[in-house]
Write a protein that holds these residues in place. Structure first.
Motif, PDB file in Angstrom:
ATOM      1  N   SER A  46      46.940  26.300  29.279  1.00 11.88           N
ATOM      2  CA  SER A  46      46.666  27.735  29.226  1.00 11.88           C
ATOM      3  C   SER A  46      45.341  28.073  28.564  1.00 11.88           C
ATOM      4  N   GLY A  47      44.557  27.054  28.200  1.00 13.37           N
ATOM      5  CA  GLY A  47      43.234  27.336  27.656  1.00 13.37           C
ATOM      6  C   GLY A  47      42.185  27.568  28.727  1.00 13.37           C
ATOM      7  N   ARG A  48      42.572  27.502  30.003  1.00 13.44           N
ATOM      8  CA  ARG A  48      41.598  27.646  31.091  1.00 13.44           C
ATOM      9  C   ARG A  48      41.204  29.104  31.286  1.00 13.44           C
ATOM     10  N   ASN A  49      40.039  29.276  31.874  1.00  9.19           N
ATOM     11  CA  ASN A  49      39.546  30.614  32.208  1.00  9.19           C
ATOM     12  C   ASN A  49      39.445  30.691  33.726  1.00  9.19           C
ATOM     13  N   ARG A  50      40.426  31.343  34.345  1.00  7.51           N
ATOM     14  CA  ARG A  50      40.482  31.371  35.809  1.00  7.51           C
ATOM     15  C   ARG A  50      39.897  32.646  36.402  1.00  7.51           C
ATOM     16  N   SER A  51      39.146  33.388  35.610  1.00  3.11           N
ATOM     17  CA  SER A  51      38.529  34.611  36.127  1.00  3.11           C
ATOM     18  C   SER A  51      37.430  34.258  37.126  1.00  3.11           C
ATOM     19  N   PRO A  52      37.062  35.193  38.014  1.00  2.00           N
ATOM     20  CA  PRO A  52      36.063  34.901  39.058  1.00  2.00           C
ATOM     21  C   PRO A  52      34.724  34.463  38.454  1.00  2.00           C
ATOM     22  N   LEU A  53      34.049  33.591  39.177  1.00  2.00           N
ATOM     23  CA  LEU A  53      32.754  33.088  38.704  1.00  2.00           C
ATOM     24  C   LEU A  53      31.691  34.179  38.799  1.00  2.00           C
ATOM     25  N   ASP A  54      30.921  34.306  37.740  1.00  2.00           N
ATOM     26  CA  ASP A  54      29.853  35.314  37.654  1.00  2.00           C
ATOM     27  C   ASP A  54      28.599  34.760  38.354  1.00  2.00           C
ATOM     28  N   ILE A  55      28.501  34.986  39.666  1.00  2.00           N
ATOM     29  CA  ILE A  55      27.408  34.410  40.463  1.00  2.00           C
ATOM     30  C   ILE A  55      26.025  34.895  39.999  1.00  2.00           C
ATOM     31  N   PRO A  56      25.819  36.224  39.791  1.00  2.00           N
ATOM     32  CA  PRO A  56      24.497  36.663  39.295  1.00  2.00           C
ATOM     33  C   PRO A  56      24.133  36.006  37.966  1.00  2.00           C
TER      34      PRO A  56
END
Length: 512
Positions: free
Chosen positions: A203-213
């Protein structure tokens, strides 16, 4: 948030993983491989240049290709580790680094070598933050964390000196290609061991969308900055292209900061760097690395060109610093880290290192290694070893588990940028001082003594640059005392407590 000595940010099982100490062995082995590679190739460069037919103008790309890829992709690599899983990123980085090393060792021309070095940088940028963030999430007890980071800090600091020894031995007795092939057994052993014993909290992962800019701006900004300093060293600070590179990097990095403050899921959450203790740790580390890289550079040239040491003897001549680093990290730093505030280790550590450099400002052609160079190295190693370990720990301590990868990447980024600045800035100062010294003395020097004049000019240039390095370490000391105000790890509140509580993980405390 709880006010107990541990802040529970959710509900992950707080029982530590029983295999964490075995895991540390393989994580440390991988870190040693990355650190070795920063110096091991330097000693082999003259031989590689001759074999592959590189021009003097192009040979710098053996170093630059690695530095650009590594420094430019670190933040992205740290975010990938958070998103993808640190163990997976760690193993991928190891196998990729080994494959790139094999490609470089088998290089038949300069283009193949440059491509291999760039690939090493790409996979190193994935491997290095994954290794450090694994430590950050696996070792949460204050005393255990101190020991783990003591070992890691000793390797991170002393590994560069060991790299000079390994590079000298391989170049002198085997072949320059083995300075690249040597990474393969390191990577295979580390990957095999890590596969079986490394376990990270899911649960330490960060699965939020990748910030491409953010990814694009950070890569372009950091690559441009590192290349600007590299070009400044070879083409002067006043070169028009160098100036354009610095302006472009400032614009790109400013745009990156603005973007990170506005997007929902930033590549680098600004909370990671704006917390004063972590910010102070990143900045003081970057400055200290400037001084350390300058010393490696000048002492290598001094010992080989002025004193006539062989590559292998030069490598062994750095042992006092390696020993000092290990003692400072594993004995002084580890034993005191849970007893006193970090600034009382980091500040005095950098101060002791500055005293070591101060001794080297007395360097002359005939200076004794035993009475001047070795004691200076020992002091520098003790000081940096004592300071690096708590600074690295503080850089990742108190962050939300989902940010562990990018926080670790910031440690590596500050070191990479510091190394690029140190090499370019101090080398420029030394070269300029050498040129002025020779110009001022050449008229009064007879022709037979002109070789001695050249050497005197070189040493004068080194000592002038080392004075600047002393000043930089003093600034690093001041930053540690002014910015870092956290207390003992187990006795106060969590600086991350105001950073949100979205993650279901137990994180250790550092307080004010």
């Amino acid at each position: 948030m709880s006010e107990t000595p541990q802040a529970t940010v959710g509900k992950v099982d707080s029982v530590p993983d029983s295999s964490r100490w075995k895991a540390l062995v393989f994580i440390a082995l991988a870190q040693l491989m990355v650190v070795l590679d920063a110096t091991v190739v330097n000693i082999a460069l003259p031989s590689a240049q001759q074999d592959l037919g590189m021009s003097d103008g192009n040979r710098q790309w053996v170093i630059t290709a690695y530095a650009l890829a590594f420094g430019g992709l670190l933040l992205f690599g740290g975010r990938v580790a958070d998103l993808w899983g640190r163990k997976r990123a760690f193993l991928t980085g190891l196998f990729g680094f080994a494959a790139a090393s094999a490609l470089g060792g088998a290089a038949v021309n300069e283009a193949m070598m440059f491509a291999a070095r760039a690939l090493q940088g790409v996979f190193g940028a994935l491997l290095a933050p994954a290794a450090l963030s694994l430590l950050a999430v696996m070792f949460t007890d204050a005393k255990e964390r101190a020991k783990a980071f003591g070992i890691y800090g000793a390797i991170a600091g002393g590994g560069g000196a060991v790299g000079l020894i390994v590079g000298g031995f391989l170049t002198e007795y085997l072949n320059w290609r083995w300075t690249l092939y040597v990474n393969i057994p390191f990577a295979v052993v580390a990957a095999a061991g890590a596969y079986f014993v490394v376990r990270e909290p899911e649960s330490g992962r960060n699965r939020s969308p990748l910030d491409i800019p953010g990814v694009i701006l950070s890569i372009l900004g950091l690559v441009t900055l590192v290349y600007g300093f590299t070009r400044a060293e070879s083409d002067s600070w006043g070169d028009s292209v160098t100036i354009i590179l610095f302006i472009a990097s400032a614009v790109l990095l400013a745009a990156f900061v603005v973007t990170e403050s506005k997007v929902k899921s930033p590549l680098l959450p600004l909370r990671v760097v704006t917390e004063r203790n972590r910010g102070g740790a990143y900045l003081s580390l970057a400055l200290a690395v400037i001084a350390m890289f300058g010393l490696f550079l000048f002492l290598t040239y001094y010992l080989q060109i002025v004193k006539g040491y062989s590559p292998l003897k030069t490598g062994f001549a750095f042992m006092p610093m390696a020993v000092g680093m290990m003692v400072g990290s594993t004995q002084i730093g580890t034993r005191l880290m849970t007893r006193i505030a970090p600034r009382l280790l980091i500040g005095p550590g950098f101060l002791v290192a500055a005293v070591g450099l101060l001794l080297l400002t007395q360097l002359e052609i005939g200076s004794s290694f035993v009475t001047l160079v070795a004691p200076a190295q020992l002091l520098l190693g003790l000081g940096l070893g004592t300071a690096f370990m708590p600074a690295m720990s503080l850089s990742t301590f108190g962050v939300e588990p989902r940010d562990a990868g990018v926080a670790s990447a910031m440690v590596n980024t500050s070191q990479q940028v510091g190394g690029a600045i140190g090499t370019a800035l101090l080398n420029s100062i030394a070269a300029s001082a050498t040129a002025v010294y020779i110009k001022d003395h050449v008229a009064a020097t007879a022709k037979p003594a002109q070789r001695i004049l050249q050497l005197e000019g070189m040493v004068h240039g080194y000592t002038r640059a080392i004075w600047f390095a002393v000043g930089i370490l003093m600034l690093s000391t001041a930053i540690a005392f002014v910015f870092i105000n956290t207390g003992r790890p187990e006795t106060s509140s969590n600086p991350a407590s105001d950073e949100g509580d979205e993650d279901d993980v137990v994180v250790p405390m550092i307080g004010h």
